[in-house]
Scaffold this active site. Structure first.
Site, PDB file in Angstrom:
ATOM      1  N   CYS A  95       0.842  -1.203   0.000  1.00  0.00           N
ATOM      2  CA  CYS A  95       0.000   0.000   0.000  1.00  0.00           C
ATOM      3  C   CYS A  95       0.877   1.253   0.000  1.00  0.00           C
ATOM      4  CB  CYS A  95      -0.908  -0.012   1.227  1.00  0.00           C
ATOM      5  SG  CYS A  95      -2.035   1.396   1.271  1.00  0.00           S
ATOM      6  N   CYS A 152       0.164   4.697   7.149  1.00  0.00           N
ATOM      7  CA  CYS A 152      -0.488   4.503   8.455  1.00  0.00           C
ATOM      8  C   CYS A 152       0.491   3.766   9.400  1.00  0.00           C
ATOM      9  CB  CYS A 152      -1.780   3.726   8.285  1.00  0.00           C
ATOM     10  SG  CYS A 152      -2.847   4.419   6.988  1.00  0.00           S
ATOM     11  N   CYS A 156       0.237   0.036  10.481  1.00  0.00           N
ATOM     12  CA  CYS A 156      -0.200  -0.960   9.500  1.00  0.00           C
ATOM     13  C   CYS A 156       0.971  -1.678   8.830  1.00  0.00           C
ATOM     14  CB  CYS A 156      -1.067  -0.283   8.438  1.00  0.00           C
ATOM     15  SG  CYS A 156      -1.664  -1.470   7.215  1.00  0.00           S
ATOM     16  N   CYS A 202     -16.511  -9.568   5.734  1.00  0.00           N
ATOM     17  CA  CYS A 202     -15.827  -8.306   5.413  1.00  0.00           C
ATOM     18  C   CYS A 202     -14.584  -8.599   4.594  1.00  0.00           C
ATOM     19  CB  CYS A 202     -15.420  -7.589   6.692  1.00  0.00           C
ATOM     20  SG  CYS A 202     -16.742  -7.459   7.906  1.00  0.00           S
ATOM     21  N   CYS A 244     -19.392  -6.390   3.849  1.00  0.00           N
ATOM     22  CA  CYS A 244     -18.708  -5.124   4.141  1.00  0.00           C
ATOM     23  C   CYS A 244     -17.380  -5.153   3.396  1.00  0.00           C
ATOM     24  CB  CYS A 244     -18.481  -5.001   5.649  1.00  0.00           C
ATOM     25  SG  CYS A 244     -17.655  -3.467   6.149  1.00  0.00           S
ATOM     26  N   CYS A 286     -19.346   1.542   8.859  1.00  0.00           N
ATOM     27  CA  CYS A 286     -18.597   0.894   9.934  1.00  0.00           C
ATOM     28  C   CYS A 286     -17.368   1.769  10.123  1.00  0.00           C
ATOM     29  CB  CYS A 286     -18.219  -0.525   9.521  1.00  0.00           C
ATOM     30  SG  CYS A 286     -17.201  -1.371  10.753  1.00  0.00           S
ATOM     31  N   ARG A 314     -18.031  -2.697  18.180  1.00  0.00           N
ATOM     32  CA  ARG A 314     -17.333  -3.922  17.737  1.00  0.00           C
ATOM     33  C   ARG A 314     -15.964  -4.022  18.412  1.00  0.00           C
ATOM     34  NH1 ARG A 314     -19.030  -3.529  12.755  1.00  0.00           N
ATOM     35  NH2 ARG A 314     -20.600  -5.118  13.001  1.00  0.00           N
TER      36      ARG A 314
END
Ligand code: SF4
Length: 317
Positions: A59, A63, A66, A104, A136, A196, A268
């Site tokens: 990616c 972040c 991550c 998801c 999702c 979400c 969640r």
């Protein structure tokens, strides 16, 4: 006495008000959150989602938590291309058989590419939805056309987390802004998708930053239907890889505060379950959590094992 009646649906919370709630003595806080939970949410129901990575790593974004960022050097992460939709649907069938209510799918993109890869994601959504599962996806930033096509394919909800409060956000992510994230949430909502949207604790933020995150979530109108509260899972090779996991009591405090200010949303209990024992889970459920992710991994991070969850749900029965 509380300044506002617990359970009131509000979009005008201040950071100070939420911080005051967050700092309530833990037994009173959990008790109030539990009373709100019992008033607004079905009792004894834990919503279960399975989450898989359909395109891992590589990616462009930075972040700090991550392992999928190409800018970090996470150990044990092998980037993969987008999965075949048929293989995704087979995985969803297994998740359904294991008791999942929702399936998801996450892809490590800043934004989904147009063309064949996006068409393949739509095929995944159609295939999973046809099984009768809620669907999702989390694909990064969306434009209006993509959001509409996802909704038309049968998508239930779009996941896009705010991660942390706006003042701390740039310490965690610099390649896309907090405002970018809010824009995508607006696009998804305008297409008729559920949201979400939550965040992560344990990244070095203050309690005020946690309250500020919740303030941002409460300002969304309507509130997000699902609010994932994650504990940082420190992954070696990421900038936050050396941080200790947050104290489970901090998770319970954050969950209870979330339940009080977002009384009708699914709260969640998300990343961080792998290092939480059965009793810490039950405290979080008492504090208002009513959803979890099943499966050994959450995208690429470890999650509570199937055996752990079997024992947990048996203890709750
Ligand atoms: S959280 Fe998402 S956008 Fe950020 S680096 Fe990871 S995959 Fe990329």
């Amino acid at each position: 006495m509380p300044a506002t009646e617990d359970g009131e649906l509000r979009h005008d919370w201040t950071v100070e008000e939420i911080l005051d709630l967050h700092e309530t003595p833990i037994l009173e806080l959990v008790g109030r959150a539990n009373a709100t939970h019992r008033r607004f949410r079905p009792q004894g129901v834990i919503h279960k989602s399975a989450l898989i990575s359909v395109k891992t790593g590589g990616c462009s974004e930075d972040c700090a938590y991550c392992p999928q960022s190409a800018r970090h050097h996470a150990i044990d992460l092998t980037p993969t291309r987008l999965m075949n939709p048929a293989a995704v649907v087979e995985t969803a069938k297994a998740a359904l058989a294991a008791g999942a209510d929702r399936f998801c799918m996450g892809a490590a993109w800043r934004r989904p590419p147009k063309g064949a890869e996006f068409d393949a994601v739509l095929e995944m959504v159609r295939g999973v939805s046809a099984l009768g599962l809620e669907t999702c996806v989390t694909l990064g930033e969306l434009d209006a056309g993509q959001a509409t096509r996802l909704a038309e394919a049968g998508l239930t909800a779009y996941n896009h987390n705010l991660d942390t409060g706006p003042d701390y956000y740039e310490r965690i992510v610099t390649t896309h802004s907090h405002a970018d994230r809010l824009r995508t949430l607006g696009v998804a909502r305008a297409a008729g998708l559920q949201l979400c949207c939550g965040g992560i604790i344990g990244m070095g933020e203050t309690k005020r930053d946690r309250a500020a995150l919740l303030r941002e979530l409460t300002a969304l109108d309507p509130h997000p239907e699902g609010v994932p509260i994650n504990a940082l899972t420190p992954i070696p090779g990421t900038p936050l890889g050396d941080r200790p996991p947050p104290d489970p009591l901090d998770m319970a405090r954050m969950i209870a505060t979330t339940r009080l200010v977002l009384p009708t949303s699914f709260v969640r209990l998300s990343a961080g379950r792998a290092t939480m024992g059965r009793e810490a889970h039950i405290l979080c459920f008492l504090a208002g959590a009513d959803a979890v992710f099943l499966g050994d991994t959450l995208l690429t991070a470890p999650n509570a094992s199937a055996d752990h969850d079997a024992a947990l749900f048996a203890a709750l029965a």
